[in-house]
Design a protein around this motif. Structure first.
Motif, PDB file in Angstrom:
ATOM      1  N   PRO B 757       9.559 -20.747  10.344  1.00 60.74           N
ATOM      2  CA  PRO B 757       9.168 -19.874  11.462  1.00 60.74           C
ATOM      3  C   PRO B 757       9.353 -18.386  11.162  1.00 60.74           C
ATOM      4  O   PRO B 757       8.747 -17.539  11.809  1.00 60.74           O
ATOM      5  CB  PRO B 757      10.113 -20.305  12.597  1.00 60.74           C
ATOM      6  N   LEU B 758      10.216 -18.073  10.170  1.00 60.53           N
ATOM      7  CA  LEU B 758      10.438 -16.673   9.815  1.00 60.53           C
ATOM      8  C   LEU B 758       9.415 -16.180   8.807  1.00 60.53           C
ATOM      9  O   LEU B 758       9.424 -15.012   8.429  1.00 60.53           O
ATOM     10  CB  LEU B 758      11.848 -16.496   9.246  1.00 60.53           C
ATOM     11  N   GLY B 759       8.554 -17.083   8.354  1.00 63.38           N
ATOM     12  CA  GLY B 759       7.510 -16.693   7.414  1.00 63.38           C
ATOM     13  C   GLY B 759       7.990 -16.595   5.974  1.00 63.38           C
ATOM     14  O   GLY B 759       7.391 -15.912   5.154  1.00 63.38           O
ATOM     15  N   ALA B 775      16.706 -12.714   2.344  1.00 61.14           N
ATOM     16  CA  ALA B 775      15.334 -13.117   2.666  1.00 61.14           C
ATOM     17  C   ALA B 775      15.110 -13.099   4.172  1.00 61.14           C
ATOM     18  O   ALA B 775      14.042 -12.681   4.653  1.00 61.14           O
ATOM     19  CB  ALA B 775      15.056 -14.512   2.108  1.00 61.14           C
ATOM     20  N   ILE B 776      16.119 -13.538   4.917  1.00 60.93           N
ATOM     21  CA  ILE B 776      16.000 -13.532   6.381  1.00 60.93           C
ATOM     22  C   ILE B 776      15.918 -12.091   6.890  1.00 60.93           C
ATOM     23  O   ILE B 776      15.079 -11.765   7.745  1.00 60.93           O
ATOM     24  CB  ILE B 776      17.202 -14.274   7.010  1.00 60.93           C
ATOM     25  N   GLN B 777      16.756 -11.228   6.330  1.00 57.77           N
ATOM     26  CA  GLN B 777      16.729  -9.825   6.745  1.00 57.77           C
ATOM     27  C   GLN B 777      15.369  -9.201   6.442  1.00 57.77           C
ATOM     28  O   GLN B 777      14.792  -8.500   7.278  1.00 57.77           O
ATOM     29  CB  GLN B 777      17.833  -9.020   6.028  1.00 57.77           C
ATOM     30  N   ALA B 778      14.873  -9.472   5.261  1.00 54.88           N
ATOM     31  CA  ALA B 778      13.581  -8.897   4.870  1.00 54.88           C
ATOM     32  C   ALA B 778      12.475  -9.410   5.784  1.00 54.88           C
ATOM     33  O   ALA B 778      11.595  -8.639   6.209  1.00 54.88           O
ATOM     34  CB  ALA B 778      13.280  -9.260   3.411  1.00 54.88           C
ATOM     35  N   ALA B 779      12.537 -10.694   6.121  1.00 54.47           N
ATOM     36  CA  ALA B 779      11.513 -11.272   6.989  1.00 54.47           C
ATOM     37  C   ALA B 779      11.583 -10.667   8.382  1.00 54.47           C
ATOM     38  O   ALA B 779      10.561 -10.340   8.990  1.00 54.47           O
ATOM     39  CB  ALA B 779      11.694 -12.785   7.062  1.00 54.47           C
ATOM     40  N   LYS B 780      12.812 -10.479   8.860  1.00 55.17           N
ATOM     41  CA  LYS B 780      12.973  -9.890  10.196  1.00 55.17           C
ATOM     42  C   LYS B 780      12.481  -8.450  10.219  1.00 55.17           C
ATOM     43  O   LYS B 780      11.816  -8.027  11.172  1.00 55.17           O
ATOM     44  CB  LYS B 780      14.451  -9.934  10.612  1.00 55.17           C
ATOM     45  N   ASN B 781      12.821  -7.706   9.160  1.00 57.66           N
ATOM     46  CA  ASN B 781      12.383  -6.310   9.091  1.00 57.66           C
ATOM     47  C   ASN B 781      10.863  -6.212   9.051  1.00 57.66           C
ATOM     48  O   ASN B 781      10.264  -5.352   9.680  1.00 57.66           O
ATOM     49  CB  ASN B 781      12.972  -5.631   7.855  1.00 57.66           C
ATOM     50  N   LEU B 782      10.273  -7.157   8.286  1.00 57.88           N
ATOM     51  CA  LEU B 782       8.811  -7.169   8.180  1.00 57.88           C
ATOM     52  C   LEU B 782       8.191  -7.425   9.544  1.00 57.88           C
ATOM     53  O   LEU B 782       7.275  -6.735   9.977  1.00 57.88           O
ATOM     54  CB  LEU B 782       8.397  -8.255   7.183  1.00 57.88           C
ATOM     55  N   LYS B 783       8.754  -8.406  10.239  1.00 62.33           N
ATOM     56  CA  LYS B 783       8.227  -8.738  11.573  1.00 62.33           C
ATOM     57  C   LYS B 783       8.419  -7.566  12.519  1.00 62.33           C
ATOM     58  O   LYS B 783       7.525  -7.211  13.280  1.00 62.33           O
ATOM     59  CB  LYS B 783       8.947  -9.974  12.128  1.00 62.33           C
ATOM     60  N   GLY B 785       8.694  -4.452  11.702  1.00 60.57           N
ATOM     61  CA  GLY B 785       7.794  -3.391  11.289  1.00 60.57           C
ATOM     62  C   GLY B 785       6.384  -3.612  11.813  1.00 60.57           C
ATOM     63  O   GLY B 785       5.745  -2.686  12.307  1.00 60.57           O
ATOM     64  N   GLN B 786       5.962  -4.882  11.755  1.00 58.18           N
ATOM     65  CA  GLN B 786       4.604  -5.189  12.219  1.00 58.18           C
ATOM     66  C   GLN B 786       4.485  -5.003  13.725  1.00 58.18           C
ATOM     67  O   GLN B 786       3.465  -4.559  14.225  1.00 58.18           O
ATOM     68  CB  GLN B 786       4.255  -6.646  11.868  1.00 58.18           C
ATOM     69  N   ALA B 787       5.605  -5.326  14.428  1.00 57.03           N
ATOM     70  CA  ALA B 787       5.545  -5.272  15.888  1.00 57.03           C
ATOM     71  C   ALA B 787       5.504  -3.838  16.380  1.00 57.03           C
ATOM     72  O   ALA B 787       4.895  -3.539  17.393  1.00 57.03           O
ATOM     73  CB  ALA B 787       6.763  -5.990  16.479  1.00 57.03           C
ATOM     74  N   SER B 788       6.166  -2.913  15.603  1.00 58.86           N
ATOM     75  CA  SER B 788       6.289  -1.558  16.122  1.00 58.86           C
ATOM     76  C   SER B 788       5.033  -0.764  15.876  1.00 58.86           C
ATOM     77  O   SER B 788       4.173  -1.129  15.107  1.00 58.86           O
ATOM     78  CB  SER B 788       7.490  -0.860  15.485  1.00 58.86           C
TER      79      SER B 788
END
Lengths: 173, 788
Positions: B757-759, B775-783, B785-788
């Motif tokens: 689910p985190l991609g 990896a989880i941190q990077a995925a969260k940051n990416l998400k 970043g995309q949301a903002s």
């Protein structure tokens, strides 16, 4: 070479007097000095626990104890667990539950297990797993070691312990 | 007998000595007058040896002799490799027993000190002065391949040790396929770490010319073949003994320089000599395992039918070719990358590459874990790509029961099986629907669990010998057995297999007990001594019961045939009228007149009244060559949780349904599977050898290299299906490696399922908390970043 120091250790019920180099490890003394090769050496960083013996009743890694530090103590090794032809409950349990494969880590595991049985710490499987943190076994995946220790606890309750090591022979003095 | 002994949970015969400290491992050997050897090993990954000065060391107390590469290069041939895959252009580079001109990895042997105690030898080691001229070094195989990289061997341009391709045409399929999935997998380098370090002790008798070498070997007869050539001692004068060996996992197959050097010193000095590696030395100087980069492509349809798979593999060989090293990333890997699936087209393209690292050889599974990992991982990626459940995808592509014998795209003939039945059994144990519901519920609370599958097959039971020859293995792969019945009716079994923890002293006794009808305690199994056993090929590749047990079954049948003839004579009836059961011979259909097995044995040796044409004595040998490999299979399922705050992966459940054919001793089979699983999970989550930029091994002890511990694991849940293999008399398939082969991808698939689910699509092993957390941190940051 440094001067040798005199020591007196009671190993498996038999008292030995000897002169050893200060740097000699208890594990090496047991194996090379006394010919008790049941105690195995599996690493050089005190991680694997194959060399575990009971020193005054407490499990220690004999690669981390100098022979001179053992002066005046009682040491029990795997050879002292039971008289020949008999089995200590821990030895019996490890056979019944297939708690060993290559057998190399086994002497140390048995000595730690003996202590766990004596301490009545064998009823909870998760606790047994935590208690094995000082042991590395590459063969069994620990599954049957855990079950063997639990079984040893049951056997020790069911029947009195095998004859003590004091009747054993075979340690040169 | 009330209960059949074959198939029973008989307690192990070897345990009696092993639980009482009365085994005899190599380092336990103590001979009066024995000297001790220690090895000076290179601290540099790559350097020219300018000068070795042993003068100070030689003056140290207790030092007897010091050997250097210069001393030995003229008298000792280089260490050979014993696997030369055909059409691989293998570069047979020189591997001197001690380096004399150049060192090529940290741990490469430079000198051997022999002294009257271990301590004296170690003291002297520190007094040897070696002048090195460091050279650029390379540890990564992809950086090593090419002319710009540091070159290890003049005979191997661009550091290419071998290049081997195999398989069918796939290009058209990939060009036209609806779906193509591409993924690159890193098989990290692993360190075998059997708990007994390697050791060798040698004793030479100049009067007889006989050399005895005790060595921690999985295959003492292979050691004899190789050491005979190296030492110039003929086989009848060279005795290799490997009785109690404390685990091997592939690392005790190879013939290392160390045991050769110990023998050289024993002969030269006319004194027994012993050497035992320290654990730190094991990390550096005992062969490593795995270390591949596998670029994998899968072509399939949108509805989940796999059409083709192809792999380009870069295998790190280390600095030299180890004994079986070249066969591992080729034959044992490239021929089975389609796994348990009916895939019409497949190909493998393998580069073996020299680097400034410890040589790589077999490690539990040897090639097959790497193959299984890539196919099991990319099946999950394919499932994700087409939106299909990974179980459904597997069910659709698994080879069906009615397709056996199944010929895979590389020409292997899979023996037998019902792969779907094992999958169904595993799913029932798991409650698959239940776990998916729980997963969904937990995800809605921000908690992540995952379930991963591995529906594996492997090839093992190595022979037959004809195939061994065809694939370049420089030996046979049959096995020998001898059943010797003593005059009193007790039996000694001699096997050419060389168990080192697998329990064949018991399972082989069970095989004989079941056939001869005599109790287990009347049977002794002898192994690991080339003077007591005529010939054999040893224990690896899960071959011991399939091949060695097959030989034993044949030998036992030959003993019975002879015993029957003698019994018939004693009963005064025709041979064909004798019935043999439960250790007694009697006329068919009648048991009022019987002779026991022991009575027949006695008559065989007294020979007072044997039938005409029957020789005295009662023993038989068999040299059994199987008709094919065996193919154990099954379904392994891991359930994990991932703590997103710490990155920690916890194994919640582990389910294994294995089919190794009929179990001789289910207790021992379960033990093999337990150990294998934990070792495979070790690769998935904990273990990994790391080199720094200077090709120094960073993970050089148990302090730095995480071994699986008891507390990391839940109770393992096992079940079995039983499909006999038609390829040997016992129908057994082998079980020593299945756990390791199956478990690694099951666990990684489970972690990736948790993190889906985190991609996060893939992470390289081992899946340590820092790696997963990052990896989880990077995925969260990416998400974010995309949301903002």
């Amino acid at each position: 070479m440094e001067a040798r120091l005199s020591i007196q250790i009671t190993v498996n019920g038999k008292t030995v007097s000897d002169h050893v180099e200060p740097r000699t490890l208890l594990a090496h003394y047991l194996r090379d000095g006394l010919g008790l090769t049941g105690t195995h050496i599996g690493c050089d960083t005190s991680q694997c626990g194959a060399c575990t013996v009971l020193l005054d009743g407490e499990p220690v890694k004999s690669c981390t104890v100098l022979a001179v530090q053992a002066d005046g103590t009682q040491v029990m090794t795997v050879e002292g667990l039971a008289a020949p032809g008999t089995a200590h409950p821990v030895q019996q349990a490890f056979q019944e539950m297939h708690g060993l494969q290559c057998g190399f880590c086994t002497p140390g595991v048995l000595m730690l297990s003996t202590w766990l049985v004596q301490q009545h710490q064998t009823s909870d499987l998760r606790h047994i797993r935590e208690s094995l943190d000082g042991i590395i076994c590459r063969c069994t995946g620990y599954e049957n070691i855990v079950k063997a220790i639990a079984r040893a606890g049951e056997l020790a309750v069911d029947e009195p312990a095998a004859p003590a090591a004091s009747q054993r022979e075979g340690v040169p003095s | 007998m009330t209960q059949p002994v074959v198939g029973s949970r008989a307690l192990r015969k070897e345990d009696v000595r092993l639980v009482s400290g009365r085994g005899q491992y190599t380092d336990d050997i103590q001979i009066p007058g024995m000297l001790f050897a220690v090895m000076l090993r290179s601290p540099h990954a790559h350097a020219r040896i300018v000068h070795v000065d042993t003068s100070d060391a030689l003056r140290m107390p207790g030092v007897v002799k010091i050997y250097t590469g210069q001393d030995l290069k003229a008298v000792l041939p280089p260490v050979p490799t014993a696997w030369i895959p055909p059409d691989s252009d293998l570069k047979m580079v020189e591997h001197p027993v001690l380096a004399y001109e150049r060192v090529r990895y940290v741990g490469d042997g430079v000198a051997m000190v022999v002294a009257d105690s271990r301590e004296a030898a170690e003291d002297a080691l520190e007094a040897i002065r070696v002048e090195y001229e460091p050279l650029p070094a390379v540890y990564d195989q992809r950086q090593a391949i090419g002319e710009d990289a540091p070159q290890l061997h003049e005979d191997a341009p661009n550091n290419v040790a071998l290049h081997w391709t195999v398989g069918t045409e796939t290009e058209d399929t990939f060009r036209t396929a609806e779906v193509v999935v591409r993924q690159s997998f890193r098989q990290q380098r692993l360190i075998p770490n059997p708990m007994e370090p390697r050791s060798a002790a040698a004793h030479y008798n100049p009067a007889t010319g006989e050399m005895t070498v005790w060595v921690t070997s999985q295959n003492p007869h292979i050691h004899r073949v190789l050491m005979s050539g190296l030492l110039g001692i003929p086989e009848h004068k060279l005795r290799i003994v490997s009785t109690d060996v404390g685990g091997g996992f592939g690392s005790k197959i190879a013939c290392y320089p160390d045991e050769v050097l110990v023998a050289v010193a024993a002969r030269d000095l006319d004194r027994p000599v012993k050497w035992t590696e320290s654990r730190s030395e094991h990390f550096l100087a005992t062969t490593h395992g795995r270390d591949h980069v596998d670029e994998v492509e899968l072509a399939g349809t949108k509805d989940g039918r796999v059409l083709a798979v192809r792999v380009k593999a870069y295998a790190n060989m280390g600095a030299y070719l180890s004994t079986a090293g070249p066969g591992v990333p080729t034959i044992l890997f490239g021929l089975i990358v389609n796994g348990a699936y009916d895939i019409p087209q497949a190909s493998s393209d393998v580069y073996g590459i020299f680097t400034n690292t410890t040589p790589v050889d077999a490690y539990r599974g040897a090639g097959r874990p790497e193959a299984t990992y890539l196919i099991e991982r990319i099946m999950d990626s394919y499932a994700a790509a087409i939106g299909m459940d990974p179980v459904e995808l597997r069910r659709k592509n698994l080879i069906r029961k009615d397709q056996f014998p199944y010929t895979n795209p590389f020409g292997l003939s899979y023996d037998s099986g019902d792969y779907h039945a094992a999958l169904d059994r595993g799913l029932a144990m798991l409650d698959y629907e239940g776990i998916r519901r729980e997963q969904a519920a937990l995800r809605s609370q921000g908690k992540y669990i995952g379930v991963g599958f591995s529906t594996y097959v492997e090839m093992c039971g190595l022979g037959p010998s004809q195939v061994a020859g065809a694939v370049g293995f420089q030996g046979g792969l049959w096995e020998s057995a001898m059943v010797r019945v003593h005059p009193g009716g007790k039996v000694t079994v001699f096997t050419g297999a060389s168990p080192h923890g697998q329990g064949e002293e018991t399972t082989f006794a069970q095989i004989v007990s079941g056939r001869l009808g005599i109790p287990l305690e009347d049977i002794e199994v002898v192994h690991g001594d080339t003077h007591r056993i005529a010939m054999g090929w040893g224990t690896y590749g899960s071959r011991t019961t399939a091949v060695g047990g097959g030989a034993l079954a044949l030998a036992a049948e030959r003993v019975i045939a002879k015993a029957k003839a003698i019994a018939a004579h004693m009963l005064e009836i025709p041979d064909e009228a004798v019935q043999f059961d439960d250790g007694r011979f009697h006329p068919e259909g009648r048991d009022d007149r019987t002779v026991t097995f022991a009575e027949v044995a006695l008559q065989a040796y007294l020979a007072w009244n044997l039938p005409s044409g029957v020789e005295p004595g009662l023993e038989a040998s068999a040299f059994y060559d199987p008709t094919n490999f065996t193919y154990p299979f099954g379904t392994h399922i891991a359930v994990v949780s991932v703590d997103t705050e710490t990155g920690e992966v916890r194994l919640l459940r582990y389910i294994a349904v294995d089919d190794c054919g009929p179990a001789i001793n289910p207790m021992i089979v379960e033990g093999q599977i337990h150990g294998g699983i934990v070792q495979g999970v070790g690769q998935a989550l904990y273990e990994g050898a790391l080199y720094d930029e200077d090709a120094q091994l960073v993970t050089g002890s148990f302090l730095d290299y995480t071994m699986p511990k008891a507390r990391f694991f839940p109770e393992i849940e096992l079940d079995h299906t039983v499909t006999p293999s038609p390829h040997n008399p016992l129908g057994v398939k082998g079980v020593g490696e299945t756990g390791t082969i199956a478990s690694t991808p099951a666990v990684v698939n489970a972690v990736m399922d948790a993190l889906a689910p985190l991609g996060i699509g893939d992470l390289s092993m081992p899946l340590t908390p820092p790696k997963v957390w990052a990896a989880i941190q990077a995925a969260k940051n990416l998400k974010g970043g995309q949301a903002s």
